[in-house]
Design a protein around this motif. Structure first.
Motif, PDB file in Angstrom:
ATOM      1  N   THR A 170     -55.627   0.358 -90.531  1.00  0.00           N
ATOM      2  CA  THR A 170     -55.454   2.125 -90.675  1.00  0.00           C
ATOM      3  C   THR A 170     -53.641   1.951 -90.953  1.00  0.00           C
ATOM      4  OG1 THR A 170     -56.412   3.038 -89.304  1.00  0.00           O
ATOM      5  CG2 THR A 170     -54.791   4.143 -89.741  1.00  0.00           C
ATOM      6  N   SER A 198     -60.802   1.207 -88.228  1.00  0.00           N
ATOM      7  CA  SER A 198     -60.161   1.980 -88.202  1.00  0.00           C
ATOM      8  C   SER A 198     -60.314   3.073 -87.657  1.00  0.00           C
ATOM      9  CB  SER A 198     -59.946   3.074 -89.639  1.00  0.00           C
ATOM     10  OG  SER A 198     -61.437   3.273 -90.076  1.00  0.00           O
ATOM     11  N   LEU A 199     -59.083   4.382 -86.993  1.00  0.00           N
ATOM     12  CA  LEU A 199     -58.623   5.093 -86.513  1.00  0.00           C
ATOM     13  C   LEU A 199     -59.956   6.014 -86.804  1.00  0.00           C
ATOM     14  CD1 LEU A 199     -55.141   5.774 -86.189  1.00  0.00           C
ATOM     15  CD2 LEU A 199     -56.441   4.652 -84.027  1.00  0.00           C
ATOM     16  N   LEU A 243     -60.758   0.912 -76.177  1.00  0.00           N
ATOM     17  CA  LEU A 243     -60.494   0.361 -77.132  1.00  0.00           C
ATOM     18  C   LEU A 243     -58.677  -0.139 -77.054  1.00  0.00           C
ATOM     19  CD1 LEU A 243     -58.783   1.823 -80.141  1.00  0.00           C
ATOM     20  CD2 LEU A 243     -58.267   3.391 -79.400  1.00  0.00           C
ATOM     21  N   THR A 248     -52.610  -0.518 -86.232  1.00  0.00           N
ATOM     22  CA  THR A 248     -51.887   0.728 -86.815  1.00  0.00           C
ATOM     23  C   THR A 248     -51.304   0.540 -87.964  1.00  0.00           C
ATOM     24  OG1 THR A 248     -51.055   1.910 -85.359  1.00  0.00           O
ATOM     25  CG2 THR A 248     -53.312   2.615 -85.434  1.00  0.00           C
ATOM     26  N   ILE A 266     -52.108   4.900 -77.982  1.00  0.00           N
ATOM     27  CA  ILE A 266     -51.015   3.239 -78.054  1.00  0.00           C
ATOM     28  C   ILE A 266     -51.647   2.463 -76.815  1.00  0.00           C
ATOM     29  CG2 ILE A 266     -49.335   1.964 -78.658  1.00  0.00           C
ATOM     30  CD1 ILE A 266     -48.012   5.017 -80.070  1.00  0.00           C
ATOM     31  N   CYS A 277     -55.509  -0.526 -78.729  1.00  0.00           N
ATOM     32  CA  CYS A 277     -55.158   0.481 -80.299  1.00  0.00           C
ATOM     33  C   CYS A 277     -53.564   0.060 -80.202  1.00  0.00           C
ATOM     34  CB  CYS A 277     -54.840   1.647 -80.020  1.00  0.00           C
ATOM     35  SG  CYS A 277     -53.862   2.623 -81.265  1.00  0.00           S
ATOM     36  N   SER A 300     -58.393  -1.085 -82.828  1.00  0.00           N
ATOM     37  CA  SER A 300     -57.362  -0.306 -84.234  1.00  0.00           C
ATOM     38  C   SER A 300     -56.110  -1.608 -84.172  1.00  0.00           C
ATOM     39  CB  SER A 300     -57.623   1.300 -84.288  1.00  0.00           C
ATOM     40  OG  SER A 300     -58.559   1.401 -84.436  1.00  0.00           O
ATOM     41  N   ALA A 302     -56.514   8.670 -79.879  1.00  0.00           N
ATOM     42  CA  ALA A 302     -56.509   7.490 -79.756  1.00  0.00           C
ATOM     43  C   ALA A 302     -55.512   6.153 -79.168  1.00  0.00           C
ATOM     44  CB  ALA A 302     -56.564   6.352 -80.754  1.00  0.00           C
ATOM     45  N   SER A 331     -52.794   9.991 -83.366  1.00  0.00           N
ATOM     46  CA  SER A 331     -52.168   7.987 -82.339  1.00  0.00           C
ATOM     47  C   SER A 331     -50.751   8.723 -81.828  1.00  0.00           C
ATOM     48  CB  SER A 331     -53.151   6.657 -82.869  1.00  0.00           C
ATOM     49  OG  SER A 331     -52.930   5.824 -81.928  1.00  0.00           O
ATOM     50  N   ARG A 382     -50.289  10.415 -86.395  1.00  0.00           N
ATOM     51  CA  ARG A 382     -48.955   9.947 -85.709  1.00  0.00           C
ATOM     52  C   ARG A 382     -48.395  11.162 -85.780  1.00  0.00           C
ATOM     53  NH1 ARG A 382     -49.040   4.051 -85.034  1.00  0.00           N
ATOM     54  NH2 ARG A 382     -50.921   4.570 -83.551  1.00  0.00           N
ATOM     55  N   LEU A 438     -63.658   5.327 -85.055  1.00  0.00           N
ATOM     56  CA  LEU A 438     -63.275   5.185 -83.700  1.00  0.00           C
ATOM     57  C   LEU A 438     -63.530   7.031 -83.555  1.00  0.00           C
ATOM     58  CD1 LEU A 438     -59.950   3.750 -82.635  1.00  0.00           C
ATOM     59  CD2 LEU A 438     -61.670   3.207 -82.977  1.00  0.00           C
TER      60      LEU A 438
END
Length: 245
Positions: free
Chosen positions: A35, A235-236, A204, A7, A173, A206, A5, A171, A131, A108, A239
């Motif tokens: 995202t 995208s988040l 994952l 972001t 980072i 991110c 992902s 999710a 996230s 976030r 997930l």
């Protein structure tokens, strides 16, 4: 192979430049969803949402995602710790995006400042995935994420660094040796983090970017390398829907 992902923290209204159009070109070149996390705070609620509404929403493909990037600061710019005040800011963030017909399901916290009481309030406004977790990152201004999982997990309502029964999916980072995978720090900064997660077999990865930072080449390098490794991009909220754990 991992799911990736990417972001974007959208804060350009308080800076003198914005690379959103360039990020969109990269996303279309590789057909990857981004995202976009729109920054809102009590100090300056509307500026970033208005910037995106006026300049960028029509440029971003519909298969991308918009979420909320919330700064827990009041009108005087003071960081807010009281859970009820934070709940008010969370609701305000939802309402600001709603004015431009954006219903966020991804989140976030600015400064990665998520605390356990926030979780239920975020669930109440419809957030499915967060996230804000930066496992063992050197940056610890508001929250110390030392020891937090580096894989997706559902957190505890009592301790967001522990797995628990919250509905929200965390999710994290991508981090390695205290560094976070922010692409605007450059590919030389991010590449060792990506390689670490590939070697570890992470489910994952991110990655993050700031819309006011020129990280077009770093993004292109990251996507190209990860594509060669067979990674899939999502995208988040994808997930959360797929329960990537």
């Amino acid at each position: 192979m991992p799911v990736v992902s990417i972001t974007v923290d959208c804060e350009a209204a308080s800076h003198n430049r914005c690379f959103t159009k360039d990020f969109v070109k990269v996303s279309e070149e590789f057909t990857i969803p981004l995202t976009w996390l729109i920054h809102v705070s009590g100090q300056d609620p509307m500026s970033n949402m208005l910037l995106y509404h006026q300049e960028y929403l029509h440029r971003i493909p519909s298969w991308h995602e918009f979420g909320l990037h919330l700064g827990f600061k009041n009108g005087e710019g003071r960081y807010v710790e009281d859970p009820k005040e934070r709940a008010h800011l969370i609701q305000m963030g939802k309402d600001v995006l709603k004015q431009c017909h954006v219903k966020p399901t991804a989140f976030r916290a600015s400064g990665f400042a998520l605390i356990p009481p926030d979780l239920r309030y975020l669930e109440d406004i419809g957030i499915l995935v967060d996230s804000s977790v930066a496992p063992s990152a050197e940056y610890r201004m508001f929250v110390d994420w030392d020891g937090a999982p580096d894989k997706p997990y559902h957190p505890s309502y009592d301790d967001a660094k522990q797995a628990g029964s919250a509905k929200i999916l965390e999710a994290p980072i991508a981090t390695h040796q205290g560094k976070m995978a922010y692409l605007d720090e450059g590919w030389d900064h991010v590449r060792p983090i990506v390689e670490h997660h590939l070697d570890a077999g992470s489910s994952l990865i991110c990655l993050a970017a700031r819309d006011y930072g020129d990280c077009v080449e770093a993004m292109r390098e990251a996507v190209g390398m990860l594509r060669q490794k067979g990674a899939r991009f999502a995208s988040l909220t994808q997930l959360a829907s797929e329960e990537i754990l």
